[in-house]
Design a protein around this motif. Structure first.
Motif, PDB file in Angstrom:
ATOM      1  N   ASN A   1       0.849  -1.183   0.000  1.00  0.00           N
ATOM      2  CA  ASN A   1       0.000   0.000   0.000  1.00  0.00           C
ATOM      3  C   ASN A   1       0.889   1.238   0.000  1.00  0.00           C
ATOM      4  O   ASN A   1       1.658   1.446   0.941  1.00  0.00           O
ATOM      5  CB  ASN A   1      -0.927   0.070   1.208  1.00  0.00           C
ATOM      6  CG  ASN A   1      -1.749   1.380   1.157  1.00  0.00           C
ATOM      7  OD1 ASN A   1      -2.604   1.513   0.302  1.00  0.00           O
ATOM      8  ND2 ASN A   1      -1.413   2.323   2.027  1.00  0.00           N
ATOM      9  N   GLU A   2       0.813   1.991  -1.076  1.00  0.00           N
ATOM     10  CA  GLU A   2       1.507   3.271  -1.185  1.00  0.00           C
ATOM     11  C   GLU A   2       2.981   3.209  -0.842  1.00  0.00           C
ATOM     12  O   GLU A   2       3.466   3.964   0.011  1.00  0.00           O
ATOM     13  CB  GLU A   2       0.804   4.288  -0.280  1.00  0.00           C
ATOM     14  CG  GLU A   2      -0.572   4.595  -0.737  1.00  0.00           C
ATOM     15  CD  GLU A   2      -0.925   6.037  -0.501  1.00  0.00           C
ATOM     16  OE1 GLU A   2      -0.132   6.746   0.114  1.00  0.00           O
ATOM     17  OE2 GLU A   2      -1.995   6.446  -0.939  1.00  0.00           O
ATOM     18  N   PRO A   3       3.722   2.340  -1.495  1.00  0.00           N
ATOM     19  CA  PRO A   3       5.172   2.351  -1.306  1.00  0.00           C
ATOM     20  C   PRO A   3       5.768   3.533  -2.058  1.00  0.00           C
ATOM     21  O   PRO A   3       5.100   4.136  -2.898  1.00  0.00           O
ATOM     22  CB  PRO A   3       5.599   1.034  -1.947  1.00  0.00           C
ATOM     23  CG  PRO A   3       4.597   0.821  -3.034  1.00  0.00           C
ATOM     24  CD  PRO A   3       3.290   1.357  -2.504  1.00  0.00           C
ATOM     25  N   ASP A   4       7.007   3.844  -1.778  1.00  0.00           N
ATOM     26  CA  ASP A   4       7.707   4.933  -2.463  1.00  0.00           C
ATOM     27  C   ASP A   4       8.220   4.390  -3.789  1.00  0.00           C
ATOM     28  O   ASP A   4       9.223   3.690  -3.838  1.00  0.00           O
ATOM     29  CB  ASP A   4       8.881   5.400  -1.576  1.00  0.00           C
ATOM     30  CG  ASP A   4       9.651   6.520  -2.251  1.00  0.00           C
ATOM     31  OD1 ASP A   4      10.561   7.073  -1.604  1.00  0.00           O
ATOM     32  OD2 ASP A   4       9.346   6.815  -3.429  1.00  0.00           O
ATOM     33  N   THR A   5       7.517   4.701  -4.882  1.00  0.00           N
ATOM     34  CA  THR A   5       7.907   4.084  -6.168  1.00  0.00           C
ATOM     35  C   THR A   5       8.595   5.081  -7.090  1.00  0.00           C
ATOM     36  O   THR A   5       8.902   4.760  -8.230  1.00  0.00           O
ATOM     37  CB  THR A   5       6.680   3.512  -6.908  1.00  0.00           C
ATOM     38  OG1 THR A   5       5.915   4.606  -7.441  1.00  0.00           O
ATOM     39  CG2 THR A   5       5.833   2.648  -6.012  1.00  0.00           C
ATOM     40  N   ILE A   6       8.842   6.311  -6.611  1.00  0.00           N
ATOM     41  CA  ILE A   6       9.550   7.268  -7.491  1.00  0.00           C
ATOM     42  C   ILE A   6      11.050   7.160  -7.283  1.00  0.00           C
ATOM     43  O   ILE A   6      11.836   7.802  -7.947  1.00  0.00           O
ATOM     44  CB  ILE A   6       9.055   8.715  -7.247  1.00  0.00           C
ATOM     45  CG1 ILE A   6       9.307   9.175  -5.817  1.00  0.00           C
ATOM     46  CG2 ILE A   6       7.580   8.820  -7.584  1.00  0.00           C
ATOM     47  CD1 ILE A   6       8.817  10.622  -5.562  1.00  0.00           C
ATOM     48  N   ASP A   7      11.445   6.315  -6.359  1.00  0.00           N
ATOM     49  CA  ASP A   7      12.847   6.121  -5.983  1.00  0.00           C
ATOM     50  C   ASP A   7      13.389   4.931  -6.765  1.00  0.00           C
ATOM     51  O   ASP A   7      12.846   3.828  -6.691  1.00  0.00           O
ATOM     52  CB  ASP A   7      12.891   5.858  -4.462  1.00  0.00           C
ATOM     53  CG  ASP A   7      14.285   5.507  -3.982  1.00  0.00           C
ATOM     54  OD1 ASP A   7      14.468   5.388  -2.780  1.00  0.00           O
ATOM     55  OD2 ASP A   7      15.179   5.353  -4.834  1.00  0.00           O
ATOM     56  N   GLU A   8      14.467   5.137  -7.545  1.00  0.00           N
ATOM     57  CA  GLU A   8      15.055   4.043  -8.346  1.00  0.00           C
ATOM     58  C   GLU A   8      15.327   2.809  -7.491  1.00  0.00           C
ATOM     59  O   GLU A   8      15.258   1.680  -7.951  1.00  0.00           O
ATOM     60  CB  GLU A   8      16.380   4.519  -8.956  1.00  0.00           C
ATOM     61  CG  GLU A   8      16.239   5.372 -10.210  1.00  0.00           C
ATOM     62  CD  GLU A   8      15.625   4.607 -11.383  1.00  0.00           C
ATOM     63  OE1 GLU A   8      15.170   5.251 -12.351  1.00  0.00           O
ATOM     64  OE2 GLU A   8      15.558   3.345 -11.307  1.00  0.00           O
ATOM     65  N   ASN A   9      15.611   3.040  -6.194  1.00  0.00           N
ATOM     66  CA  ASN A   9      15.929   1.895  -5.321  1.00  0.00           C
ATOM     67  C   ASN A   9      14.742   0.953  -5.144  1.00  0.00           C
ATOM     68  O   ASN A   9      14.897  -0.172  -4.688  1.00  0.00           O
ATOM     69  CB  ASN A   9      16.388   2.399  -3.946  1.00  0.00           C
ATOM     70  CG  ASN A   9      17.676   3.190  -4.041  1.00  0.00           C
ATOM     71  OD1 ASN A   9      18.721   2.648  -4.388  1.00  0.00           O
ATOM     72  ND2 ASN A   9      17.588   4.493  -3.779  1.00  0.00           N
ATOM     73  N   ALA A  10      13.564   1.445  -5.510  1.00  0.00           N
ATOM     74  CA  ALA A  10      12.372   0.586  -5.361  1.00  0.00           C
ATOM     75  C   ALA A  10      12.384  -0.534  -6.389  1.00  0.00           C
ATOM     76  O   ALA A  10      11.879  -1.631  -6.130  1.00  0.00           O
ATOM     77  CB  ALA A  10      11.108   1.426  -5.515  1.00  0.00           C
TER      78      ALA A  10
END
Ligand code: CKU
Length: 600
Positions: A414-423
């Motif tokens: 639920n709502e992970p940080d997906t704008i971060d390349e590390n994702a």
């Protein structure tokens, strides 16, 4: 270790005795319990209802907010007749982790507060006598466990959780405890997949047992008439004129699995109710039995006064009455797996549910929103352990819920940080490892926050359909500025449209905090009138974009959260109050959704 997650049944070969009721309970702030032998049981605690969260039964804040180890204990009788049987305790959920002792002997531990586990107690019990079960629980949060958060220590020495999520950290034996006696040779699991052939259907099955005895599988219709049988641990049941399970028009068959040569005296019998239906994604459509559907419903919480996060059949019955009245057909088990009885009711009522693991708070911005930090969540020393637990809970979620016709999809975050390349590497691992877990290959997805758009998110290739959480009209462009909120939302939808959306888009969160009984003409934020204005705005947008295939408003009911200057004794975005009474918005949706077909 027993890994079967089959829901308990009682028959000639199996017994299921619930150990619900009042247990002994005490906190263990200094972790002295093991030193002082609490694992053998104790009588100097307080009485505590099970199933229930312990938090709201206390009248002092230190107890309500307690963070750390806590212990439960009770006695249970094992009849002599149970000798020779396999004996288990099944915990439907202990939040967030537990160690189980029987008669002072440590049996097993378990990590994760929203899925069941069993403890094999055959070697520890006394037959024809009283026995003692003890649970050592813990409700601390960390970044390497689900749901994510921090645990801090105040200057007075008290521990306190800092959730990276917006629901109260209710803890304890939140669901039932069962004493199971099972045959030594038994069914451990089964799978079903379906093929529709005109009026007929094929139910392909597999059965897992722990022995070599032969297996017979039969299917009976709602009148109890056997319509198909098959031999073997794998096979196909051919069903003529199959009565399909449909959205808000359910039909359930009874599957019976018998182990053993002699049908008159089987070694084991396991029965379950299943629905014959198929689920597919085709372009921007979600298909049930090859027919496009539109999701109308809610994000929910397992939350109610007194019981906290515990499963309460009375509340569940009321919630389904409200969802049927309002014209809904679906919900998301935000933000964690719910009690199995919820899925059984959804099976019976023809509701679709998106089944979500507690991978919530994987985003520091959310933590910041709740007083957290501003750094990359997917770049920290916690990731290895977190990933192990994350995929472990996805495996158990799918293993537990795979045979429910109501399960439409699996929500892996639920709502992970997906704008971060590390994702990206983390998501690739999770989606690769979960790919083959569901025999029915249902869609896998996750929710995208406002930051995670078609321009910014790095992981949009993974989900089988998109789930969007959007809050214009509340967290931004609120009040008189709502027209800018609508314009901005339309801009975003235009970008999705222009980019060529190739998968369905479902709105899984949108809404406004509303104090029931607060009115103003013209409106202001927090009034019932304003909540309707926000929801009407979203409805106008949904009706203008054909790739939008669902609207699940946040939330069905008001629910408890941490205290803070953004919360008025909890989250008030409910369409209903916490005691399940309608706000003005309930009548808006009753009107909007009941004009539509039940499944669209
Ligand atoms: C910002 C996080 C998105 N969403 C998560 C949900 O758990 C919260 O209750 C909801 C809200 O703030 O009402 C927002």
């Amino acid at each position: 270790m027993e890994t079967s997650l089959l829901y308990p049944v009682t028959n000639d070969q199996r017994t299921d005795q619930k150990l619900d009721g009042l247990w002994q309970f005490k906190f263990d702030e200094t972790k002295q319990g093991v030193k002082d032998g609490w694992e053998t049981g104790f009588h100097d605690g307080v009485s505590m209802p099970v199933p229930a969260s312990f938090n709201d039964f206390f009248t002092d804040k230190e107890s309500r907010e307690y963070t750390g180890d806590f212990w439960y204990s009770r006695k249970f009788f094992v009849p002599s007749a149970a000798k020779g049987k396999a004996l288990f305790l099944r915990f439907d959920a202990v939040t967030h982790r537990a160690t189980i002792f029987v008669n002072g002997k440590e049996i097993r531990s378990h990590e994760g507060g929203f899925l069941p586990f069993t403890a094999d107690i055959s070697s520890a019990v006394h037959y024809g006598a009283e026995n003692t079960v003890v649970v050592k629980g813990n409700n601390e949060l960390s970044r390497e466990a689900l749901p994510a958060g921090d645990t801090i220590t105040l200057r007075n020495g008290k521990k306190m959780v800092r959730p990276f999520f917006d629901f109260y950290n209710y803890s304890g034996l939140n669901r039932s405890v069962h004493l199971l006696t099972l045959p030594q040779e038994r069914v451990l699991d089964y799978t079903t997949t379906f093929e529709l052939n005109g009026q007929d259907a094929t139910v392909n099955y597999t059965v897992t047992t722990n022995g070599d005895a032969p297996v017979t599988v039969s299917l009976a219709d709602a009148d109890g008439q056997v319509v198909a049988t098959a031999q073997g641990k794998e096979g196909a049941l051919q069903v003529k004129n199959a009565h399909l399970w449909q959205v808000r028009n359910a039909y359930l068959y009874t599957l019976t699995i018998q182990v053993g040569d002699d049908a008159q005296t089987p070694v084991d019998t396991y029965t379950d109710r299943i629905g014959i239906r198929t689920i597919k994604i085709s372009g921007t459509n979600i298909l049930v039995n090859d027919k496009p559907i539109y999701l109308k419903g809610f994000g929910r919480h397992e939350d109610s006064p007194f019981a906290g996060r515990a499963f309460d059949l009375n509340v569940e019955k009321k919630d389904f009455a409200l969802m049927k009245w309002i014209g809904a057909n679906s919900f998301r088990t935000s933000h964690y797996p719910y009690d199995e009885q919820v899925y059984k009711i959804a099976d019976e009522e023809g509701f679709l549910l998106t089944d979500e693991v507690p991978a919530v708070g994987f985003k520091m911005a959310a933590a910041a929103f709740l007083g957290g930090l501003n750094q990359s969540f997917f770049k920290g020393p916690w990731l290895k352990k977190l990933h192990e637990r994350h995929i472990d809970q996805i495996r158990d979620l799918i293993k537990r819920d795979k045979n429910h016709p109501s399960v439409l999809a699996w929500s892996l975050f639920n709502e992970p940080d997906t704008i971060d390349e590390n994702a990206v590497p983390y998501f690739k691992q999770i989606f690769d490892e979960s790919k083959d877990l569901d025999p029915q290959s249902r869609p896998r997805t996750f929710t995208l926050s406002e930051d995670d758009t078609i321009e910014t998110s790095k992981v949009l290739d993974f989900p089988d359909f998109y789930m969007l959480n959007r809050y214009p009209g509340w967290y931004h462009f609120g009040g008189y500025q709502i027209s800018d909120g609508e314009a901005g939302l339309r801009d975003e939808m235009d970008k999705w449209q222009k980019a060529g959306v190739t998968k369905p888009v479902v709105f899984t969160e949108f809404g406004a905090d509303t104090e029931a009984g607060l009115h103003k003409l013209p409106s202001v934020m927090w009034t019932e009138e304003y909540q309707v204005e926000v929801l009407k705005m979203f409805s106008r947008v949904f009706d203008d974009y054909d790739f939008i295939k669902g609207e699940q408003v946040w939330n069905l009911a008001d629910f408890q959260t941490v205290e803070g200057n953004m919360r008025v004794n909890g989250n008030k975005k409910g369409i209903f109050t916490r005691d399940r009474q309608p706000k003005e918005a309930a009548f808006f949706y009753h009107d909007r959704w009941n004009k539509l077909p039940l499944d669209y």
